[in-house]
Design an enzyme around this catalytic site. Structure first.
Site, short mmCIF file in Angstrom:
data_model
loop_
_atom_site.label_atom_id
_atom_site.label_comp_id
_atom_site.label_asym_id
_atom_site.label_seq_id
_atom_site.Cartn_x
_atom_site.Cartn_y
_atom_site.Cartn_z
N GLY A 1 -0.78 17.67 13.51
CA GLY A 1 -1.57 18.52 14.58
C GLY A 1 -1.47 19.79 15.25
O GLY A 1 -0.04 20.52 14.25
N LYS B 1 -0.73 21.56 17.09
CA LYS B 1 0.32 21.22 17.93
C LYS B 1 1.53 21.91 17.69
O LYS B 1 2.57 22.70 18.57
CB LYS B 1 -0.13 20.55 18.99
CG LYS B 1 0.77 20.28 20.29
CD LYS B 1 0.61 20.92 21.03
CE LYS B 1 1.75 20.42 22.14
NZ LYS B 1 2.70 19.96 22.33
N GLY C 1 -5.39 13.45 22.45
CA GLY C 1 -5.07 15.12 20.86
C GLY C 1 -4.43 14.21 19.69
O GLY C 1 -4.96 14.43 18.57
N HIS C 2 -3.70 13.26 20.00
CA HIS C 2 -4.04 12.17 19.31
C HIS C 2 -4.79 11.46 18.52
O HIS C 2 -5.09 11.18 17.99
CB HIS C 2 -2.91 10.89 20.15
CG HIS C 2 -1.20 10.80 19.90
ND1 HIS C 2 -0.97 11.11 21.42
CD2 HIS C 2 0.09 11.95 19.86
CE1 HIS C 2 0.32 11.82 21.55
NE2 HIS C 2 0.55 11.93 20.57
N LEU D 1 0.01 8.15 24.21
CA LEU D 1 -1.57 8.41 23.04
C LEU D 1 -1.92 9.46 24.05
O LEU D 1 -2.68 8.91 25.52
CB LEU D 1 -2.09 8.28 22.56
CG LEU D 1 -1.13 7.12 21.03
CD1 LEU D 1 -2.51 6.01 20.45
CD2 LEU D 1 -0.45 8.34 20.19
P1 AMP Z 1 3.71 13.26 18.93
O1 AMP Z 1 3.03 11.94 19.09
O2 AMP Z 1 4.27 14.28 19.91
O3 AMP Z 1 4.86 13.05 17.19
O4 AMP Z 1 2.68 13.38 17.79
C1 AMP Z 1 1.93 12.95 17.60
C2 AMP Z 1 1.00 14.10 16.40
O5 AMP Z 1 -0.06 14.33 17.24
C3 AMP Z 1 1.43 15.57 15.76
O6 AMP Z 1 0.54 15.37 14.25
C4 AMP Z 1 1.14 16.11 16.87
O7 AMP Z 1 1.02 17.40 16.07
C5 AMP Z 1 0.09 15.80 17.75
N1 AMP Z 1 -0.34 16.01 18.83
C6 AMP Z 1 0.12 16.16 19.58
N2 AMP Z 1 -0.15 17.01 20.95
C7 AMP Z 1 -2.26 17.64 20.55
C8 AMP Z 1 -2.55 17.92 20.50
N3 AMP Z 1 -2.45 18.41 22.59
N4 AMP Z 1 -3.98 18.59 20.21
C9 AMP Z 1 -4.06 18.12 18.57
N5 AMP Z 1 -2.82 17.33 17.93
C10 AMP Z 1 -1.36 17.30 18.87
#
Ligand code: AMP
Length: 280
Positions: free
Chosen positions: A147, A149, A36-37, A33
């Protein structure tokens, strides 16, 4: 923070919370984490009585075995970060608990999964849709937070919710960036020092694209300028740069520039694949 590894125990706990009239916000993640998370967790905290975060590295959405193998596992640190955000519940099941049997279901999202990430990683979004559906059924949240992202993932989950009538409100949170503009990602920690220094050029290319767009440049001109800009950095390999409608991911036509429009980019920096986008 309550930590659950067992689906049934989590369901039991959430059933009681629902009976007490508590609203549930859900933040699905794959762990490692970062801010962003945590921005998703904060948004969920501000709009719900109870926030559930899940950490599960979903094997069936990986199309590259090495990427799955190297995906960081930082559960102890992640728990600490979630506690600091006063997250109420963490769900961190094992692979075996989530997939008692290998699923045989497959999702297709006509058009939505044929472009960009879908073209580069066939089967990826089906794997995402399977795990998100399972998690939605287990958690039954009122609101779910994702996100910008992963813009294509967001568009696909929006259709999943609509087509399967999940009674869930979907919320998008903006991209959280490092000071130099690099979009935060769990993959960034795998960049070497040199790669990390060059990686913000991806965001700079998006900013450049927006500048050309605002000057009225043609779509081809914008695409050429982005490619030329990134060509200067030999460790960056541009996979795609697309100008699409942000909700439907369809190509923008030269004379029909209806907003919201997204500039989406995927590039390899060394061996690490990074994604970024801006919506204008
Ligand atoms: P992940 O752990 O990569 O599957 O991401 C989990 C959630 O966090 C997803 O909805 C992503 O889009 C969001 N996320 C990842 N990186 C960012 C970021 N830099 N800013 C905002 N949300 C993010």
């Amino acid at each position: 923070m309550q930590v659950f590894e067992q689906e049934n125990e989590l369901k039991e706990f959430l059933k009681k919370a629902r009976q007490e009239g508590q609203s549930i916000g859900f933040v699905p993640t794959m762990g490692a984490l970062h801010e962003g998370h945590l921005s998703l967790v904060r948004a969920a905290k501000s709009e719900n009585d109870l926030v559930v975060c899940s950490i599960f590295v979903n094997p069936i959405q990986f199309t590259n075995a090495e990427d799955l193998e190297k995906y960081p596992n930082l559960l102890t640190e992640d728990k600490q970060k979630l506690k600091q955000e006063a997250c109420d519940v963490l769900f961190c099941p094992t692979k075996e608990q989530v997939y008692k049997e290998k699923p045989i279901i497959n999702f297709h999202f006509e058009g939505l999964d044929q472009v960009m990430e879908g073209r580069m990683r066939p089967g990826h979004f089906s794997g995402v849709a399977v795990v998100v559906s399972k998690l939605f059924n287990i958690v039954q949240p009122n609101k779910a937070y994702f996100g910008q992202k992963d813009l294509q993932q967001f568009a696909i989950i929006a259709r999943l919710i609509k087509d399967l009538s999940f009674d869930i409100t979907l919320r998008m949170q903006p991209i959280v960036r490092e000071e130099d503009g690099l979009a935060m990602s769990s993959r960034n920690m795998r960049l070497s020092d040199t790669e990390r220094e060059i990686a913000p050029k991806i965001y700079e290319a998006l900013v450049l694209a927006e500048k050309y767009w605002n000057q009225g440049a043609s779509l081809n001109e914008i695409k050429t300028q982005v490619a030329l800009y990134l060509q200067k950095y030999r460790i960056i390999k541009l996979e795609y740069f697309e100008i699409v409608h942000a909700d439907y991911l369809t190509d923008v036509e030269e004379n029909l520039r209806h907003k919201p429009i997204a500039f989406c980019i995927a590039a390899q920096v060394g061996n690490i694949r990074l994604l970024d986008n801006i919506i204008i």
